[in-house]
Design a protein around this motif. Structure first.
Motif, short mmCIF file in Angstrom:
data_model
loop_
_atom_site.label_atom_id
_atom_site.label_comp_id
_atom_site.label_asym_id
_atom_site.label_seq_id
_atom_site.Cartn_x
_atom_site.Cartn_y
_atom_site.Cartn_z
N LEU A 4 135.84 -27.90 61.53
CA LEU A 4 136.66 -27.63 60.35
C LEU A 4 135.75 -27.61 59.13
CD1 LEU A 4 139.54 -30.17 61.10
CD2 LEU A 4 139.56 -27.71 61.53
N VAL A 5 135.93 -26.60 58.30
CA VAL A 5 135.12 -26.46 57.09
C VAL A 5 136.04 -26.21 55.91
CG1 VAL A 5 133.29 -25.20 55.93
CG2 VAL A 5 133.18 -25.55 58.42
N GLU A 6 135.97 -27.12 54.94
CA GLU A 6 136.79 -26.99 53.74
C GLU A 6 136.00 -26.24 52.65
OE1 GLU A 6 137.49 -31.32 55.24
OE2 GLU A 6 135.79 -29.97 54.93
N SER A 7 136.75 -25.61 51.77
CA SER A 7 136.16 -24.96 50.60
C SER A 7 137.21 -24.90 49.50
CB SER A 7 135.64 -23.56 50.94
OG SER A 7 136.70 -22.74 51.37
N VAL A 12 138.57 -29.15 37.40
CA VAL A 12 139.64 -28.43 36.72
C VAL A 12 140.28 -29.36 35.70
CG1 VAL A 12 141.38 -29.07 38.45
CG2 VAL A 12 141.69 -26.98 37.11
N GLN A 13 140.82 -28.79 34.65
CA GLN A 13 141.51 -29.59 33.65
C GLN A 13 142.91 -29.94 34.12
OE1 GLN A 13 141.32 -27.35 29.96
NE2 GLN A 13 139.44 -28.41 29.35
N ALA A 14 143.41 -31.03 33.59
CA ALA A 14 144.79 -31.44 33.91
C ALA A 14 145.74 -30.29 33.60
CB ALA A 14 145.16 -32.67 33.11
N GLY A 15 146.68 -30.09 34.53
CA GLY A 15 147.62 -28.99 34.41
C GLY A 15 147.17 -27.73 35.09
N GLY A 16 145.92 -27.68 35.50
CA GLY A 16 145.37 -26.50 36.14
C GLY A 16 145.71 -26.41 37.62
N SER A 17 145.13 -25.40 38.26
CA SER A 17 145.40 -25.13 39.67
C SER A 17 144.11 -24.94 40.45
CB SER A 17 146.25 -23.86 39.81
OG SER A 17 147.48 -23.98 39.15
N LEU A 18 144.18 -25.25 41.73
CA LEU A 18 143.09 -24.98 42.67
C LEU A 18 143.71 -24.63 44.01
CD1 LEU A 18 140.43 -27.83 42.18
CD2 LEU A 18 140.09 -25.38 41.74
N ARG A 19 142.98 -23.86 44.79
CA ARG A 19 143.40 -23.55 46.14
C ARG A 19 142.30 -23.98 47.11
NH1 ARG A 19 143.80 -17.97 49.48
NH2 ARG A 19 145.74 -18.35 50.64
N LEU A 20 142.63 -24.91 47.98
CA LEU A 20 141.69 -25.34 49.01
C LEU A 20 141.93 -24.54 50.28
CD1 LEU A 20 141.87 -29.23 48.64
CD2 LEU A 20 140.46 -27.59 47.39
N SER A 21 140.84 -24.27 50.98
CA SER A 21 140.91 -23.56 52.26
C SER A 21 140.23 -24.40 53.33
CB SER A 21 140.22 -22.20 52.17
OG SER A 21 140.83 -21.37 51.22
N CYS A 22 140.73 -24.25 54.55
CA CYS A 22 140.12 -24.92 55.70
C CYS A 22 140.01 -23.90 56.82
CB CYS A 22 140.98 -26.10 56.14
SG CYS A 22 140.43 -26.88 57.68
N ALA A 23 138.80 -23.62 57.23
CA ALA A 23 138.55 -22.68 58.31
C ALA A 23 138.27 -23.46 59.58
CB ALA A 23 137.38 -21.78 57.97
N ALA A 24 138.90 -23.06 60.67
CA ALA A 24 138.75 -23.76 61.94
C ALA A 24 138.12 -22.85 62.99
CB ALA A 24 140.10 -24.26 62.43
N SER A 25 137.37 -23.46 63.88
CA SER A 25 136.80 -22.73 65.01
C SER A 25 136.73 -23.65 66.21
CB SER A 25 135.41 -22.20 64.67
OG SER A 25 134.53 -23.26 64.36
N GLY A 26 136.70 -23.05 67.39
CA GLY A 26 136.53 -23.83 68.60
C GLY A 26 137.77 -24.02 69.44
N ARG A 27 138.93 -23.68 68.91
CA ARG A 27 140.18 -23.85 69.64
C ARG A 27 141.22 -22.93 68.99
NH1 ARG A 27 141.91 -28.29 72.81
NH2 ARG A 27 144.16 -28.35 73.12
N PRO A 28 142.14 -22.37 69.79
CA PRO A 28 143.19 -21.55 69.17
C PRO A 28 143.93 -22.30 68.07
CG PRO A 28 143.22 -21.29 71.55
CD PRO A 28 142.23 -22.39 71.26
N PHE A 29 144.00 -21.69 66.91
CA PHE A 29 144.57 -22.36 65.75
C PHE A 29 146.04 -22.66 65.93
CE2 PHE A 29 143.46 -23.89 61.76
CZ PHE A 29 144.42 -23.57 60.81
N SER A 30 146.72 -21.83 66.70
CA SER A 30 148.15 -22.04 66.92
C SER A 30 148.42 -23.30 67.73
CB SER A 30 148.75 -20.83 67.63
OG SER A 30 148.10 -20.62 68.87
N GLY A 31 147.39 -23.85 68.35
CA GLY A 31 147.54 -25.08 69.12
C GLY A 31 147.21 -26.33 68.34
N LEU A 32 147.11 -26.21 67.02
CA LEU A 32 146.72 -27.33 66.18
C LEU A 32 147.75 -27.57 65.08
CD1 LEU A 32 142.96 -26.43 65.62
CD2 LEU A 32 143.85 -28.19 67.16
N ALA A 33 148.18 -28.82 64.95
CA ALA A 33 148.86 -29.24 63.73
C ALA A 33 147.77 -29.62 62.74
CB ALA A 33 149.77 -30.42 64.00
#
Length: 127
Positions: A4-7, A12-33
């Protein structure tokens, strides 16, 4: 084994926004909560948001309800956390985690239910 790799973290200033992403490898993603955890200095790691294997069930901590949105794209092997209305108390290292054992519609909520963890990405919210 699942990697798992986050990015997407940053400052950011208070009130702002961010979007975190997590990329997975090694196993079908549909089989993971999946879950997003965070840990602030001197505090325990806590679950912020979680999503079931199917992507149809979600969980949010009370502190982020209405501000954060978790989503999962099984075709892209990726999970996201859209964060809006950020507050200084949201400052923490955010971790992506995966669980292979839960039922398809369940969201695991305990730290020890998750089998795999990313390295974390820092989110800092300035006042």
């Amino acid at each position: 084994q699942v990697q798992l790799v986050e990015s997407g973290g940053g400052l950011v200033q208070a009130g702002g926004s961010l979007r975190l992403s997590c990329a997975a490898s090694g196993r079908p993603f549909s089989g993971l909560a999946m879950g997003w955890f965070r840990q602030a200095p001197g505090k325990e790691r806590e679950l912020v948001a979680g999503i079931s294997k199917t992507g149809t069930t979600t969980y949010y901590a009370d502190s982020v309800k209405g501000r954060f949105t978790i989503s999962k794209d099984n075709a892209k092997n990726s999970m996201y956390l859209q964060m809006a209305g950020l507050k200084p108390e949201d400052t923490a290292v955010y971790y992506c985690a995966a669980d292979r054992s839960s039922a398809p519609l369940n969201v695991p909520t305990a730290n020890d239910e998750y089998d795999y963890w990313g390295q974390g990405t820092q989110v800092t919210v300035s006042s």
